[in-house]
Each structure stands twice: as C-alpha cells, then as structure tokens.
Motif scaffolding. Structure first.
Motif, mmCIF file in Angstrom:
data_model
loop_
_atom_site.group_PDB
_atom_site.id
_atom_site.type_symbol
_atom_site.label_atom_id
_atom_site.label_comp_id
_atom_site.label_asym_id
_atom_site.label_seq_id
_atom_site.Cartn_x
_atom_site.Cartn_y
_atom_site.Cartn_z
ATOM 1 N N LYS B 45 0.828 -1.211 0.000
ATOM 2 C CA LYS B 45 0.000 0.000 0.000
ATOM 3 C C LYS B 45 0.859 1.256 0.000
ATOM 4 O O LYS B 45 0.662 2.171 -0.811
ATOM 5 C CB LYS B 45 -0.913 0.001 1.238
ATOM 6 C CG LYS B 45 -1.758 -1.233 1.379
ATOM 7 C CD LYS B 45 -2.677 -1.200 2.583
ATOM 8 C CE LYS B 45 -1.961 -1.141 3.917
ATOM 9 N NZ LYS B 45 -1.240 -2.377 4.275
ATOM 10 N N SER B 46 1.829 1.299 0.927
ATOM 11 C CA SER B 46 2.682 2.490 1.003
ATOM 12 C C SER B 46 3.475 2.667 -0.281
ATOM 13 O O SER B 46 3.631 3.781 -0.782
ATOM 14 C CB SER B 46 3.647 2.377 2.177
ATOM 15 O OG SER B 46 2.927 2.308 3.378
ATOM 16 N N VAL B 47 3.970 1.562 -0.809
ATOM 17 C CA VAL B 47 4.780 1.650 -2.023
ATOM 18 C C VAL B 47 3.946 2.202 -3.176
ATOM 19 O O VAL B 47 4.399 3.037 -3.954
ATOM 20 C CB VAL B 47 5.379 0.271 -2.375
ATOM 21 C CG1 VAL B 47 6.028 0.286 -3.740
ATOM 22 C CG2 VAL B 47 6.387 -0.138 -1.313
ATOM 23 N N PHE B 94 2.232 10.844 6.108
ATOM 24 C CA PHE B 94 2.877 9.548 6.212
ATOM 25 C C PHE B 94 2.485 8.786 7.449
ATOM 26 O O PHE B 94 1.944 9.319 8.406
ATOM 27 C CB PHE B 94 4.397 9.738 6.188
ATOM 28 C CG PHE B 94 4.873 10.333 4.899
ATOM 29 C CD1 PHE B 94 4.988 9.560 3.769
ATOM 30 C CD2 PHE B 94 5.167 11.685 4.814
ATOM 31 C CE1 PHE B 94 5.406 10.104 2.585
ATOM 32 C CE2 PHE B 94 5.590 12.241 3.629
ATOM 33 C CZ PHE B 94 5.713 11.453 2.508
ATOM 34 N N GLN B 95 2.887 7.500 7.389
ATOM 35 C CA GLN B 95 2.607 6.548 8.442
ATOM 36 C C GLN B 95 3.325 6.888 9.750
ATOM 37 O O GLN B 95 2.863 6.521 10.811
ATOM 38 C CB GLN B 95 3.120 5.196 7.933
ATOM 39 C CG GLN B 95 2.298 4.026 8.299
ATOM 40 C CD GLN B 95 2.720 2.801 7.486
ATOM 41 O OE1 GLN B 95 3.323 2.919 6.419
ATOM 42 N NE2 GLN B 95 2.404 1.634 7.978
ATOM 43 N N GLU B 96 4.469 7.593 9.651
ATOM 44 C CA GLU B 96 5.321 7.775 10.824
ATOM 45 C C GLU B 96 5.334 9.238 11.255
ATOM 46 O O GLU B 96 6.248 9.980 10.908
ATOM 47 C CB GLU B 96 6.752 7.335 10.520
ATOM 48 C CG GLU B 96 6.898 5.920 10.003
ATOM 49 C CD GLU B 96 6.680 5.775 8.492
ATOM 50 O OE1 GLU B 96 6.552 6.823 7.813
ATOM 51 O OE2 GLU B 96 6.619 4.645 8.009
ATOM 52 N N ALA B 176 -3.359 9.788 2.400
ATOM 53 C CA ALA B 176 -3.082 9.643 3.828
ATOM 54 C C ALA B 176 -2.711 8.192 4.088
ATOM 55 O O ALA B 176 -3.558 7.306 3.986
ATOM 56 C CB ALA B 176 -4.302 10.048 4.645
ATOM 57 N N ASP B 177 -1.435 7.952 4.387
ATOM 58 C CA ASP B 177 -0.958 6.590 4.579
ATOM 59 C C ASP B 177 -1.044 6.213 6.049
ATOM 60 O O ASP B 177 -0.208 6.607 6.846
ATOM 61 C CB ASP B 177 0.489 6.481 4.075
ATOM 62 C CG ASP B 177 0.993 5.051 4.093
ATOM 63 O OD1 ASP B 177 0.231 4.157 4.512
ATOM 64 O OD2 ASP B 177 2.143 4.829 3.688
ATOM 65 N N GLU B 178 -2.063 5.456 6.389
ATOM 66 C CA GLU B 178 -2.298 5.052 7.772
ATOM 67 C C GLU B 178 -1.992 6.197 8.732
ATOM 68 O O GLU B 178 -1.075 6.107 9.541
ATOM 69 C CB GLU B 178 -1.436 3.827 8.105
ATOM 70 C CG GLU B 178 -1.711 2.689 7.144
ATOM 71 C CD GLU B 178 -1.059 1.385 7.571
ATOM 72 O OE1 GLU B 178 -1.045 1.121 8.777
ATOM 73 O OE2 GLU B 178 -0.584 0.648 6.706
ATOM 74 N N PRO B 179 -2.758 7.265 8.651
ATOM 75 C CA PRO B 179 -2.419 8.450 9.438
ATOM 76 C C PRO B 179 -2.592 8.238 10.927
ATOM 77 O O PRO B 179 -2.141 9.060 11.712
ATOM 78 C CB PRO B 179 -3.398 9.508 8.928
ATOM 79 C CG PRO B 179 -4.539 8.747 8.374
ATOM 80 C CD PRO B 179 -3.985 7.462 7.859
#
Ligand code: ATP
Ligand code: MG
Lengths: 294, 328, 257
Positions: B45-47, B94-96, B176-179
């Motif tokens: 997903k992130s990629v 991002f996720q982080e 929004a990547d796993e916000p």
C-alpha cells in the motif's frame, strides 16, 4: 500483463559494481605494503650501492628519466654523492621499523586500557576515559619533539616515544567494542561458568574485537610513519646519517628549487607507502565489517 | 461518480531484482471521493502511494500503463514539474508522524515554506494561513505551537501538524498513509473525524490507506482491497461489505467483529498464513497458497471479473459463486 | 649562580611543582633564551597560530562539505568512490612535503605567494592549505555519512512530498541536520590542527607558537616548551567544551532539555 512489462522502463540504473572497486583498492594497498615489507627485510641484499658511501665529485646526479643520467645511479645521488635508490631502500626499513614498533607498543597500551575499561566499567572505566581524554589533549608532535630534544635523537627513543603517545585510538576502539562484546550471550555464559576474568578477556573478548583493532593498527602505522618523517624532517627524529625519508627531504631542501627531484623521490615514496597502508586498512574495514555483521 | 482525479492503471514497482512490491495495481480516485485502500501489512500500500507521488526510495522503479492526475500524465512529467505539483495539488501524509517532521526547524517554518514555495506568499500571509489551519485541525493556541520544535509535540499533535501542512495549498488530492496507526485510540478517532470533515468542507479527494475496516465502513465511498501488490477487489463501500466476491476480501471481512454478530468462540482476526514476498515474474494468483478455493488453474493468469458496473475482482470464481456456496 | 637563579639546583619534582603552581596563575616564568616573560612571548605568538588554524579549518570546510555532500548524493557511484579516494590521498599526504611542493610551485615557479615568513595575509595561504589537508579526510567522511543518514530519513521524504526544490531539500533540510556532528567534530579538529601546526609553521617560517616551541626545543629553553604544551592542551580542552555548546545550539532537542 506482458504489455506492461517493458524491461526498459523498469531497468535499474547501473551502479558501480561495489565489489570490484573495493577489491582493486585493497589489492593495490596489499601489494604496496607487501613490497615495502619485502624491501625493508631484504634491504642489505638488494641495495645496488652502499647507502652511506659518500662520493663528493658525483653530487646531485640526476635520476634515470632526466638528462645527464649516468647509467649507474638509477635515482641519482644526493648532495653528498650517496646513491639515492640505496638510501630510499634503507629508508623503507626505517619507516617500517617505526611503524611496526609503534603499533606494537601503542597497541599493547591502548588495547589493555580499552579492554579493561570496557569490561570492568564503573570507576575503572572512568579512569580509562580520563586517561584517554588527557592523552588527546596532549599535542603529540610537540611532545615528541621535546622528548627527543631533551634526550637526544635516536631511532629507538623515537619509536618508544611514538608508541607511548599513539595509543588513544586503540583504547577508544577496544573500549567500545569490548562493551558490545560483553553483552553477548556466550561471554556471559563463560562468565557464569566460572572462567577467570583473564581467560574471558583473552579467549572470548579479544578474538571478537580483533578485526576492529586490525583496522586501527593500519591507521596508527600510517600515522607513525608520517610522524617519524615529520620529526626527522624537523631535525628531531632519526639522527643522520641514517636515511629516513623525512631526513632525506630535510637534507635536500636547500637544493629543491634547482633540482626538485631530490625532494620528490623520498616524498613520493612516503606518500605511496602511507597511501597503501590506508588503502589496505580501508579494504580491511569493509571486508571485516561486512563479515562482523550478524 | 464524477470526474476521475487520480487514475492508476496497472502500476508496477520493483526494488532491485528481488522484490516486486506492486504488480499491476489499478485504481481510480474521483474528485471529492474518499477512496480507501486496505490490505495486510506488507502488501504494497505504502509503495503504491509513494510511486504515485514519485517518492520511491532510490532503488525503487515504477512503470504503468497509465498514471494520470487531474488529466496530467505523471509518467511523462519531468521531475521539476512533479515537484511543483507535490505539496500543491497533490499532498501526502505519512505513516510515521514522529519522524516525518524535521527536528531542526520549528513547526511554523516547516508549514510556511510550503506556501512560500508554491504561491510565493509573503511570510506574514503564510503564517496567518498556518495559524488558521492549525486551528482547523483542532490545535489550541496555534500561534504558540508555530514557534515550537517537533520534539516538543506529542505524536497526535505532530500528525495534526502534518495534516495541516498538507492542506496549506488546498490540494485536490490528499494521500493519507495510515495516518493513525502510530497513535492511541482516542486520538485516532479525532484525526479520522477531522479528515472526514475536511473532505466534506473542502471537497478534497482522499486516498486513505488503512488496516481498519471499521473505519472504512464509516468514511469510505469506495474501497480497493490490495493483496501482494495487486488490487484484488474494488467496489463501492456498501457493495463490498454486502457482497464481497474475492476469497481474500471475504477472509478480511470475516475478521472484523460486527457488533451483535461476534461469536465468542471464534478467534478474532487472521487468515492463516502471511503475505508472500514475490519476485518479479511471479505467475498466477498470489493468494492461492492461503485460499480455500484454490484450483490448479489459479497457477496461470487470473481474469479480472466485473460484478456490477462499479465492482470488479480478480479471481477465477464467477460473480455468483457466493450465492452458490454461502459462507458458513 | 645561573642554576640557582632559575631554581635548577632543586629536585626535578619540586621544580615541576613550582612551575605548575605558577602556571596556574598565568605565570610561566622567564625564557632562558629570549630573556622575556614566557606569557608575553606566547601572548604575542598565539594569534598567529590561531589565525593559521582558523584559515586551515575554513579551507577544509569549504572543500570537505561540498565533497561530502556530493559523495552522499551520488552514494555508491564512481563519484562517491572518487571522493573517498581523495580523502585517502589527503590522509596520506605528508604535510611538510606538501608545503615544500607548494613553495616550489606557487612561491618560485608561479611567484604568486611569498615563500615563507610572517606578515601579510598572503603568508597564511599556503600554510593554511597544507593544514587544511589534515582535516579534510575526517570532515569529508563525516559530512558524507551524515548526509547519507539525513537523506534517508523520513523528514526528507516529507520535504520532497511538500514539493520543495532539490536545493532546499539538500541544503536547508538535509545538510542542516548532517552539519550538527560535523561542526562539533570540526571544533575538536581545530585543537588537533593547532597541535600539528608546529610542522607547518616551521616549514613556512611562520612565527606562531609552534615555531616558537621548535626554536625553544633547539635552544633547550624548556620554560617556553612546557608553557606551549600546556597552552595547547588547555585550548584543546576549551574547544571540546565549545563543541558541546555548539551542539546544544544547533540541535533544538538538546537546547530545551
Ligand atoms: N525501499 C525498499 N526496498 C526494498 N523493498 C521494499 C522497500 N520498500 C518497501 N519494500 C517492500 O515492498 C513491500 C510492500 O511494502 P509496503 O511498505 O508498501 O507495505 P504496506 O502495505 O504499506 O504495509 P504496512 O501496512 O505495514 O505499512 C514489502 O514487502 C516491503 O518489504
Ligand atoms: Mg505502509
């Protein structure tokens, strides 16, 4: 699907094959150092002339690539008519001697301090750290010069002085790597099994930090060789008529504006040797470092 | 729905010769739509999101039949033009959240530089905008926060700052990547409400990447399910939850405790097995090793089947297999 | 008589004790040779050595930082390898020999710069370049590794996601963070450079404290030698403290803690 698989679009930018460049460098370093060791060991048998024999009428003869080469003295002669190649070969002996003896002395001091501090921790470690900090604050060149100035110049004094001064990096690296190794299970196990401390340090800790120390040894050897040359250049290192490369440059300095090769030859020799040692150390770092990775 | 904002057609991403992270994934986000991308950890997903933004790590290479944003071909866009688009029309969070802000600069200066870069706005104007947006994402005393450094903020605050920063230029699409995965549960709910509200107020298109199917059910207009680098099923939210077709989607949904329908004896979660790591050149259905309906033909190319006008899935099973063989 | 005047008839340990006690209040005694107070001698020469050190450090920074950044941006390519080889060459270069070569080329052949001596700013150029060589390898490697680490971090991805220009990403965002350890190490490096400047000052007859110490060793003028060693050691200690302070200023995480 196949329509998408355009290999050209996905093609990855070619990178330098990391291995090859590394191997060339490490190999070159190995060849240089190996040659220097051989030349140093075999010096008395391979010199074409007596490096100390003066021949004043034949002063400052040019080397083979210049006009006026006499066909006998390949690298020419110095200001006293001594054969330059022979002096260069004996100079390698002095450089290697200083390099090796310094590494042995400083390695003994530094590794002992570092391993003991890193293994014992607490007060002992504080004392070791203090010693390292104090040592770092001492200006090496100046103190070495002062010692030689005070006691008179000699090869063995110089070797001892450098050995007593250049142990800081051994101590720093030995200390930090020992701290890491101490955490490992099998060291803890040996400790629990009631092995003596000395046994643990010699059998379990030292072999594990040896690769790091080998890299430090190359760095220190290169540094010692450069320092010896610098001190001899300043007239407070190896005493004449010994043919230290630094001293050769110092003695030839007065002629360098007219016959620059007199300082080029020993200078290039010094540079190449130190460069070779550093290349070898760099390669060692990569090779051993990669293998040390779990 | 309406006009397509982001069109991704058979996107492929590989890292070196060993990892095929995205293997021909297709999806479309319409203007003003919340499109959820779901799937297990490591499915790509992130990629996929980073490939759209052209932010892949240096070893990553992308290729696609089509990659268009607001009518522009992203594949043909030069790096410079792409940079102009990013942060302006196309933003990502991002996720982080803890490491995504630069520790050396204040929150304010990191927000302000977005507007200055894309709009050439004067510092004061950019600052006012930053204050307004920090307020909008629910940060109290925004003026004071502007002068603070990231390490002085909690994780939730940092993610809010990231969201506010992404909105500086009123983008058309927010990825929004796993916000919320890095945040605790109460903060998660706040952030999601916030995103849903922003989407409504600003008409923002959102590609929301998440593991959380409960969340999907609440906010998504459309859902794409990703497995091992492929979109295995895509449908409007209601249709997907009502009649999932792909065995993997059914497995995922079976993992979600539906209030009132939870059976205490049934272990929560987990389709047995893990997402395989695929090499480039893998053939057939990637799910077949974990699938209860696997057949020999699953080892060759699998068709994409429609199950209605806006619903399709990637499986050998026909659209009506669910009715023929109802879930126990 | 003379031995008594200088206290040389007392045991060495007493002599040393007296010297330390006086040095602590800035009294290093009198030079045997210059017949002048050692503190005055050093006070007059120290600015020259400090100038040389700062010039050397500045040149080293101007060379190392771009090289390190370039190597990091082109990590694992031929350019990266080339930069690493440059660092190795710098590390292997004998400083006194390099000094002589520069003298021949720029002092005599091209006649752009004075061969040796003290006086104008031109006298600092060649010694500064030579001194810089001793710091370039370490600073280049440090910049490179710091930049590689910074460029791989999440906040750089954020900066790219914001659409910032590559210059802003590289300099403002990556280098700003990579520079924190580089600046700290450079400060400490200055201490080593001051210690090593004795060779260079002697080669170029630049009359700083290094040259003073060399002269004094030759003349057995030990009050001066002792004092120079102590001053350089103190400067080193001061610089390590300064490095901690600079770190705290550059890194906001340390500042508020
Ligand atoms: N820089 C990279 N180099 C090599 N492989 C990578 C890289 N980035 C991601 N991958 C691989 O690509 C695959 C997909 O990763 P991705 O981060 O997209 O997963 P994800 O679906 O976002 O998972 P999560 O839910 O945990 O965030 C993984 O197998 C991962 O190992
Ligand atoms: Mg992810």
């Amino acid at each position: 699907m196949s329509a998408v698989a355009e290999p050209a679009r996905l093609a990855h930018r070619r990178r330098l094959p990391g291995g090859i460049g590394r191997w060339v460098g490490t190999g070159l370093g190995g060849v240089i150092v190996g040659a220097a060791v051989l030349v140093a060991l075999l010096a008395p048998w391979i010199v074409p002339h007596d490096p100390f024999a003066q021949d004043l009428p034949k002063r400052l003869l040019p080397p083979f690539w210049m006009d006026g080469y006499d066909g006998i003295h390949v690298f020419g002669t110095d200001q006293l008519g001594r054969d330059y190649l022979s002096r260069l070969i004996y100079g390698a002996r002095i450089s290697m001697l200083i390099g090796v003896s310094t590494v042995v002395t400083s390695g003994l001091i530094g590794i002992t301090l570092g391993v003991v501090g890193g293994y014992a921790g607490g007060r002992v470690d504080d004392a070791v750290l203090f010693a390292i900090t104090t040592r770092l604050s001492i200006p090496v060149v100046l103190v070495a010069l002062a010692v030689v100035g005070l006691f008179g110049s000699s090869l063995s004094l110089l070797a001892l002085t450098l050995g007593l001064l250049l142990w800081d990096r051994f101590a720093v690296v030995a200390r930090s790597t020992t701290m890491q190794v101490r955490q490992l299970d099998y060291v803890a196990a040996a400790w629990c099994a009631g092995c003596s401390r000395v046994h643990i340090l010699l059998r379990e800790v030292l072999p594990n930090i040896a690769s790091h120390l080998a890299v430090v040894a190359t760095l220190e050897m290169a540094l010692a060789i450069l320092l010896e040359a610098a001190l001899s250049f300043l007239g407070l290192g190896v005493p004449p008529p010994l043919p230290s490369w630094g001293l050769m440059i110092a003695e030839a300095k007065g002629y360098m504006f007219f016959t620059p090769w007199v300082i080029m030859i020993p200078g290039v020799a010094l540079f190449v040797l130190v460069f070779g040692i550093n290349l070898l150390g760099d390669g060692l770092r990569d090779l051993l470092g990669a293998r040390a990775d779990p | 729905m309406t006009e397509a904002l982001l069109e991704v057609d058979r996107l492929r991403v590989e890292f070196g010769d060993e990892v095929a992270a995205v293997r021909g994934a297709s999806l479309t986000v319409a203007r003003g739509e919340v499109h959820c991308l779901v799937g297990e950890s490591g499915c790509g997903k992130s990629v996929l999101a980073l490939a759209v933004m052209n932010l892949l790590a240096r070893r990553g290479r992308r290729a696609a039949e089509r990659l268009r944003f607001a009518g522009r071909d992203l594949l043909a866009l030069p790096d410079r033009a792409m940079a102009r688009l990013r942060g302006d029309r196309l933003a990502m969070i991002f996720q982080e959240p803890t490491t995504s802000l630069n520790p050396a600069y204040t929150v304010g200066s990191q927000m302000i530089e977005v507007l200055r870069r894309h709009r050439g706005a004067p510092r004061a104007v950019a600052r006012d905008r930053a204050v307004e947006l920090l307020g909008r994402v629910g940060i109290t005393a925004p003026g004071m926060r502007l002068g603070q450094f990231p390490h002085q903020l909690s994780g939730g605050l940092r993610q809010r700052v990231m969201i506010a920063m992404a909105l500086m230029c009123e983008p058309d699409l927010l990825i929004a990547d796993e916000p919320t995965t890095a945040l605790d549960v109460t903060v998660q709910a706040q952030i999601l409400r916030l995103l849903a509200g922003l989407q409504r107020d600003l008409g923002l298109g959102i590609l929301l990447i998440t593991h959380d199917l409960g969340l999907v059910a609440r906010v998504a207009h459309r859902v794409s399910v990703m497995y091992a680098g492929e979109i295995v099923e895509s449908a409007p939210t209601a249709a997907l939850f009502a009649a999932p077709r792909h065995p993997y989607t059914r497995g995922l949904l079976a993992c979600v405790p539906v209030p009132g329908k939870v059976r205490r004896d049934q272990p929560l979660g987990a389709i047995p097995g893990v997402v395989p790591r695929l090499m480039p050149g893998f053939q057939g259905c990637a799910f077949r090793a974990r699938c209860g309906h696997a057949a020999p033909e699953c080892a060759s190319a699998v068709p994409r089947r429609p199950a209605g006008a806006t619903h399709d899935y990637l499986c050998r099973l026909p659209a009506d297999w669910v009715r023929l063989e109802p879930a126990a | 008589m003379i031995r008594r005047a200088y206290g040389l008839d007392q045991p060495v340990i007493v002599q040393f004790g007296n010297w330390v006690a006086k040095a602590a209040v800035g009294d290093f005694g009198e030079s045997y040779f210059f017949k002048q107070r050692v503190s005055e001698l050093i006070g007059a020469r120290l600015p020259i050595t400090l100038t040389l050190g700062l010039v050397g450090l500045a040149i080293a920074a101007v060379v190392s930082i771009p090289l390190g950044v370039l190597a990091a941006v082109r990590e694992s390519t031929a350019i990266d390898r080339a930069v690493q080889v440059v660092a190795l060459i710098g590390q292997a270069m004998p400083s006194f020999w390099l000094g002589l070569i520069l003298m021949i080329v720029f002092g005599i052949k091209l006649a752009w710069l004075p061969v040796s001596g003290t006086g104008t700013w031109q006298h600092y150029v060649m010694p500064g370049i030579v001194l810089a060589f001793s710091a370039i390898p370490a600073l280049t490697r440090l910049t490179r590794s710091g930049m590689i680490q910074a460029l791989a971090s999440d906040y750089i991805r954020t900066a790219r996601a914001k659409g910032l220009s590559s210059g802003s990403i590289l300099i403002k965002h990556a280098l700003r963070n990579a520079a924190i350890p580089v600046v700290a190490i450079a400060t400490v490096q200055l201490g080593f450079m001051l210690g090593g400047s004795i060779v260079i000052e002697t080669v170029f007859a630049l009359h700083g404290v290094g040259f003073l110490a060399w002269e004094s060793i030759g003349k057995n003028d030990f009050p001066v030698v002792q004092a120079v060693v102590l001053v350089l050691a103190l400067i080193y200690v001061g610089l390590t403290l300064l490095a901690d302070m600079i770190n705290a200023v550059l890194d906001p995480r340390l500042r508020s803690a």
